[in-house]
Structure formats: structure tokens, C-alpha cells
Design an enzyme around this catalytic site. Structure first.
Site, PDB file in Angstrom:
ATOM      1  N   CYS A 166     -18.061  28.517 -27.820  1.00 21.39           N
ATOM      2  CA  CYS A 166     -18.957  28.451 -26.666  1.00 21.39           C
ATOM      3  C   CYS A 166     -19.891  27.253 -26.691  1.00 21.39           C
ATOM      4  O   CYS A 166     -20.611  27.000 -25.723  1.00 21.39           O
ATOM      5  CB  CYS A 166     -19.755  29.744 -26.566  1.00 21.39           C
ATOM      6  SG  CYS A 166     -18.689  31.205 -26.564  1.00 21.39           S
ATOM      7  N   HIS A 306     -29.043  30.250 -24.660  1.00 16.69           N
ATOM      8  CA  HIS A 306     -27.652  30.714 -24.732  1.00 16.69           C
ATOM      9  C   HIS A 306     -27.570  32.103 -24.107  1.00 16.69           C
ATOM     10  O   HIS A 306     -26.666  32.372 -23.330  1.00 16.69           O
ATOM     11  CB  HIS A 306     -27.189  30.710 -26.180  1.00 16.69           C
ATOM     12  CG  HIS A 306     -25.734  30.979 -26.335  1.00 16.69           C
ATOM     13  ND1 HIS A 306     -24.771  30.218 -25.710  1.00 16.69           N
ATOM     14  CD2 HIS A 306     -25.057  31.930 -27.052  1.00 16.69           C
ATOM     15  CE1 HIS A 306     -23.569  30.675 -26.035  1.00 16.69           C
ATOM     16  NE2 HIS A 306     -23.719  31.720 -26.836  1.00 16.69           N
ATOM     17  N   GLU A 317     -32.281  34.264 -30.897  1.00 14.33           N
ATOM     18  CA  GLU A 317     -32.625  33.020 -30.205  1.00 14.33           C
ATOM     19  C   GLU A 317     -34.107  32.967 -29.843  1.00 14.33           C
ATOM     20  O   GLU A 317     -34.746  31.917 -29.978  1.00 14.33           O
ATOM     21  CB  GLU A 317     -31.770  32.847 -28.958  1.00 14.33           C
ATOM     22  CG  GLU A 317     -31.959  31.490 -28.303  1.00 14.33           C
ATOM     23  CD  GLU A 317     -30.950  31.194 -27.201  1.00 14.33           C
ATOM     24  OE1 GLU A 317     -30.947  30.053 -26.718  1.00 14.33           O
ATOM     25  OE2 GLU A 317     -30.173  32.103 -26.830  1.00 14.33           O
ATOM     26  N   LYS A 338     -26.661  32.978 -17.617  1.00 13.70           N
ATOM     27  CA  LYS A 338     -25.433  33.771 -17.777  1.00 13.70           C
ATOM     28  C   LYS A 338     -25.569  35.137 -17.118  1.00 13.70           C
ATOM     29  O   LYS A 338     -24.568  35.796 -16.851  1.00 13.70           O
ATOM     30  CB  LYS A 338     -25.085  33.941 -19.261  1.00 13.70           C
ATOM     31  CG  LYS A 338     -24.571  32.687 -19.937  1.00 13.70           C
ATOM     32  CD  LYS A 338     -24.192  32.972 -21.387  1.00 13.70           C
ATOM     33  CE  LYS A 338     -23.673  31.731 -22.096  1.00 13.70           C
ATOM     34  NZ  LYS A 338     -24.745  30.728 -22.350  1.00 13.70           N
ATOM     35  N   HIS A 343     -20.466  34.457 -18.781  1.00 14.40           N
ATOM     36  CA  HIS A 343     -20.339  33.531 -19.907  1.00 14.40           C
ATOM     37  C   HIS A 343     -19.058  32.714 -19.737  1.00 14.40           C
ATOM     38  O   HIS A 343     -17.958  33.258 -19.855  1.00 14.40           O
ATOM     39  CB  HIS A 343     -20.316  34.324 -21.210  1.00 14.40           C
ATOM     40  CG  HIS A 343     -20.430  33.479 -22.438  1.00 14.40           C
ATOM     41  ND1 HIS A 343     -20.423  32.094 -22.414  1.00 14.40           N
ATOM     42  CD2 HIS A 343     -20.550  33.814 -23.748  1.00 14.40           C
ATOM     43  CE1 HIS A 343     -20.541  31.629 -23.641  1.00 14.40           C
ATOM     44  NE2 HIS A 343     -20.617  32.653 -24.468  1.00 14.40           N
ATOM     45  N   PHE A 404     -19.021  31.186 -31.590  1.00 15.50           N
ATOM     46  CA  PHE A 404     -18.391  31.856 -32.722  1.00 15.50           C
ATOM     47  C   PHE A 404     -18.005  30.801 -33.769  1.00 15.50           C
ATOM     48  O   PHE A 404     -17.530  29.723 -33.421  1.00 15.50           O
ATOM     49  CB  PHE A 404     -17.137  32.593 -32.272  1.00 15.50           C
ATOM     50  CG  PHE A 404     -17.382  33.919 -31.597  1.00 15.50           C
ATOM     51  CD1 PHE A 404     -18.660  34.373 -31.331  1.00 15.50           C
ATOM     52  CD2 PHE A 404     -16.310  34.735 -31.234  1.00 15.50           C
ATOM     53  CE1 PHE A 404     -18.868  35.599 -30.714  1.00 15.50           C
ATOM     54  CE2 PHE A 404     -16.511  35.956 -30.617  1.00 15.50           C
ATOM     55  CZ  PHE A 404     -17.793  36.398 -30.352  1.00 15.50           C
TER      56      PHE A 404
END
Length: 416
Positions: A166, A306, A317, A338, A343, A404
Site C-alpha cells: 500500500c 494512512h 499512527e 479512505k 483503500h 504490508f
């Protein structure tokens, strides 16, 4: 070595909130949810039955005929569409630039996964004789999107794809930034593209317990910072930006949206899917980006996080933001777009970069929608721009994307 300045002169997108930049920005400001039932395949056997699909998608509307469509995976189609918009917006005359100093650097997380699945499925149903399409490999490989864009416009400069889950498109933007400021190119078409609403993608992320399964409330299922969040909602599409060397842009009288100030890249070195619980990688990537930009933390007005609406990720975060910004964290606007787009995996960073650039140019910070329930582990004294867009002057905007594998990337934009 003297580093050149890099500015943004063109924007393009196709995503769940619109087929154009203006439609996207209007729906972003309005706090529209792009979520709906999945229409691409039968979801009977799947835990998640919804996603943020691009609405009313017809390649022919964008000049992609049936013959060309058969040769291009959707992720490449989306990239071509958004690139055409961005180049038109930039008003670059392709015949008057040096093609050896113009390139394409894009990001994608999973490339042509739909093509790969369809071909394997067809082979397994088709008996013992292999009958794979001759277009399988060129449709599937992640580098084909920048390759096709370079061929369409005759651009012979740097050309490749970054793949870091991502974080992919933000890594691509930082690479584009570096190529220009180091003097290797004058113009780079950059950003990302993803077409991940497929059988293996939805099935795989469901098995990893990463996606929301809130099928009864799909419109509001992407709910960052909400106590009832249960995972991300899949999106698709492309965000493309034209990065250009400042003097090159000025010489041709280009419209300049903003300047690319700096970027950072780090790793968590912690877990294959979970973020570091204290956000150490996120802290470092924001610090590196600020140092690269030569900016003080107090100069930042807006952080597009994110913010995927996973139970662990949102907390980590926000901890990182408080750690890096200190008391200034409470003066920031923070939002997770998002919640609206879903996403977009490898294209997330580029679409969220567009949201940052819009905030700088419009003075409107897009909201984090779908918030209802407070989580005791989240500090709501932070301005998370909940449910409604807010007006404020934005001179500097920061965009975080994590992937990831523990990949972290951060890019900073500022007014010229």
C-alpha cells in the site's frame, strides 16, 4: 550538489468518487461514501460483499476500444485514463519537450491480478491443453502501466513500477521527485493504479482478517478512528500527477498547483501485516520527510493519514503523530479520506496526494466520515476532521502511506 525544485503541474484520476479531478474533489468535500455492493462477481461465498467500485465504468467512454481493452488489465486502463487527464491538465505540448528527459514512474501493489486469476480459472476449466492468452504476461506484470503510458506519448526517460504494497505509489512519487531534483529528468508522470476488486483479492484479505465484514452497513463500514471499526474497505482506481522541474515549468508558463517539498521512506522491521504498536516506523518516516523538506514540524497544517480503519493501525499512527509533532499535533487537521474512497492499495498514496493538493489550493480539508463511537484508546482532542470538511489555510500538507511488509512512506507538499 544543487538540488532542483520540483512542482506539480497536472492532476488526473478515476476512482470511486469520480471519473475526473473536479468530480473527485466535489465529492471529497461533500463527504460522500464510495461504497456499494460488489458487482464484479458473485459474493455468496465471501465474508465481505461490498467495496468501493468505480461507478458506471466503460472503457469506451475514455477512448479504449474493444481491441485495446482485451490487451490491457483494468489497472493499466485506469492508469492510462488518469494520465491522459493529468497531461491535458498540465497543458504540456509533447512535441516541444525532450522525450529523453520525460519519464513515467508508477506504483501498484498487485498489478494485473484480475487477468492472472481469469487465465488460471479458464485453464483449469479447459482440460489438459494449455490455452493461455498471449496477452497474459503483458497484461499481468506490474510494470506494464508505465510502459503503455511511455509508448502512448513517446516518453523515453526513467520508466518503471514500484511495488511496496500500500506504500507503492508514494514510493513512486518520491522516486519521481528524486529523479527530477537530481537532474535526471525534467518531467515525470507519477502516481499509482490498482484494480484489486477481484475474487482472489477479496478472498485473500478476508482470510487475513484485514477487511471490514460490516455488510449490513456497507456505506459507513470504512470508519477510521471509530470504536466499531473492523477493517478496511477495498477501493480501486488511479491517481496521476505530473511532476516537473520548477524552471522548466516556469519557462513554458505552466499552472503550478504546489511544490513537492520532501519525502521519507522507512521500515517497521516488525511484522508481515501488523504495524509496530508504538508506530516507530511511522515516527521515523515523518521525521525523515520533514528533514528532507527542510521544514519545522510547526509548519505542517494538514496530515492525510494512512487511516485504514483497522483496529491496530489507526491507534499506532495517531501515537506516531503525537510523538513527532508534540503539542503542535493539536493544531493540525488530520483526516482519513479512505473513509470515502476505500483503500486503493498501491494507488492509495497518489489519490490521497491529490486530496492534499486540493486542500492546499482550496483551503478545504476533506473529512473523515462515518464517525459515531469514541474509542477510549484514541485522543479526540486531536482534530480528526470528523464527518464534515473544514476550512483552513493549508500551506504544508503531509501524506502518510504504509504497507504490508512494514513499508512506510511519507511525502510533503507546500504552496509555492
Amino acid at each position: 550538489m544543487h538540488l532542483k525544485r520540483v512542482v506539480i503541474t497536472g492532476l488526473g484520476t478515476i476512482n470511486p468518487l469520480g471519473h475526473s479531478i473536479q468530480e473527485f474533489f466535489d465529492n471529497l468535500d461533500a463527504g460522500l461514501s464510495g461504497a456499494g455492493p460488489i458487482t464484479r462477481f458473485d459474493t455468496t461465498l465471501f465474508k465481505t460483499k461490498f467495496a468501493c467500485e468505480i461507478k458506471d465504468y466503460d472503457p469506451a467512454k475514455f477512448g479504449i476500444d474493444k481491441k485495446e481493452e482485451r490487451k490491457l488489465d483494468k489497472f493499466t486502463q485506469f492508469a492510462l485514463i488518469a494520465s491522459a487527464q493529468a497531461l491535458a491538465d498540465s497543458a504540456i505540448d509533447i512535441t516541444k519537450i525532450n522525450p529523453d528527459r520525460a519519464g513515467v514512474i508508477l506504483g501498484t501493489g498487485i498489478g494485473g491480478i484480475e487477468t492472472l486469476f481469469q487465465e488460471i480459472e479458464g485453464y483449469c476449466d479447459g482440460g489438459k491443453t494449455p490455452r493461455f492468452s498471449p496477452f497474459l504476461i503483458p497484461k499481468m506484470i506490474p510494470d506494464m502501466a508505465p510502459g503503455m503510458i511511455s509508448m502512448k506519448y513517446g516518453l523515453r526517460g526513467p520508466n518503471y513500477t514500484t511495488v511496496s504494497a500500500c506504500a507503492s505509489s508514494t514510493h513512486a512519487m518520491i522516486d519521481a521527485f528524486d529523479n527530477i531534483r537530481l537532474g535526471r529528468a525534467d518531467i515525470i508522470i507519477t502516481g499509482g493504479s490498482e484494480a484489486g476488486i477481484t475474487v482472489p483479492s477479496i478472498g485473500g484479505f478476508n482470510s487475513a482478517q484485514a477487511m471490514s465484514t460490516n455488510n449490513d452497513n456497507f456505506k459507513t463500514a470504512s470508519r477510521p478512528f471509530d470504536k466499531t471499526r473492523d477493517g478496511f474497505v477495498m477501493g480501486e482506481g488511479s491517481g496521476i500527477l505530473v511532476f516537473e522541474e520548477y524552471e522548466h515549468a516556469v519557462a513554458r508558463g505552466a499552472k503550478i498547483y504546489c511544490e513537492v517539498a520532501g519525502g521519507g521512506m522507512t521500515a517497521d522491521a516488525h511484522h508481515i501485516t501488523a504495524p509496530h504498536p508504538e508506530g516507530f516506523g511511522a515516527i521515523n518516516v515523518m521525521r525523515h520527510a520533514l528533514e528532507d523538506a527542510g521544514l519545522e514540524k510547526e509548519s505542517v497544517d494538514y496530515v492525510n493519514v494512512h487511516g485504514t480503519a483497522t483496529p491496530l493501525g489507526d491507534i499506532a499512527e495517531l501515537k506516531a503523530i503525537k510523538a513527532i509533532f508534540g503539542e503542535h499535533a493539536y493544531k493540525l487537521n488530520i483526516s482519513a479520506t479512505k473513509s470515502m474512497t476505500g483503500h486503493l492499495l498501491g494507488a492509495a498514496g497518489s489519490v490521497e496526494a491529490l486530496a492534499c493538493i486540493h486542500a492546499i489550493n482550496s483551503g478545504i480539508v476533506p473529512p473523515t466520515i462515518n464517525f459515531e463511537h469514541e474509542d477510549p484508546e484514541i485522543d479526540y482532542k486531536l482534530n480528526l476532521t470528523l464527518n464534515k470538511a473544514q476550512r483552513r489555510e493549508v500551506n504544508v500538507a503531509m501524506n502518510n502511506t504504509f504497507g504490508f511488509g512494514g513499508h512506510n512512506s511519507c511525502v510533503i507538499f507546500k504552496k509555492v
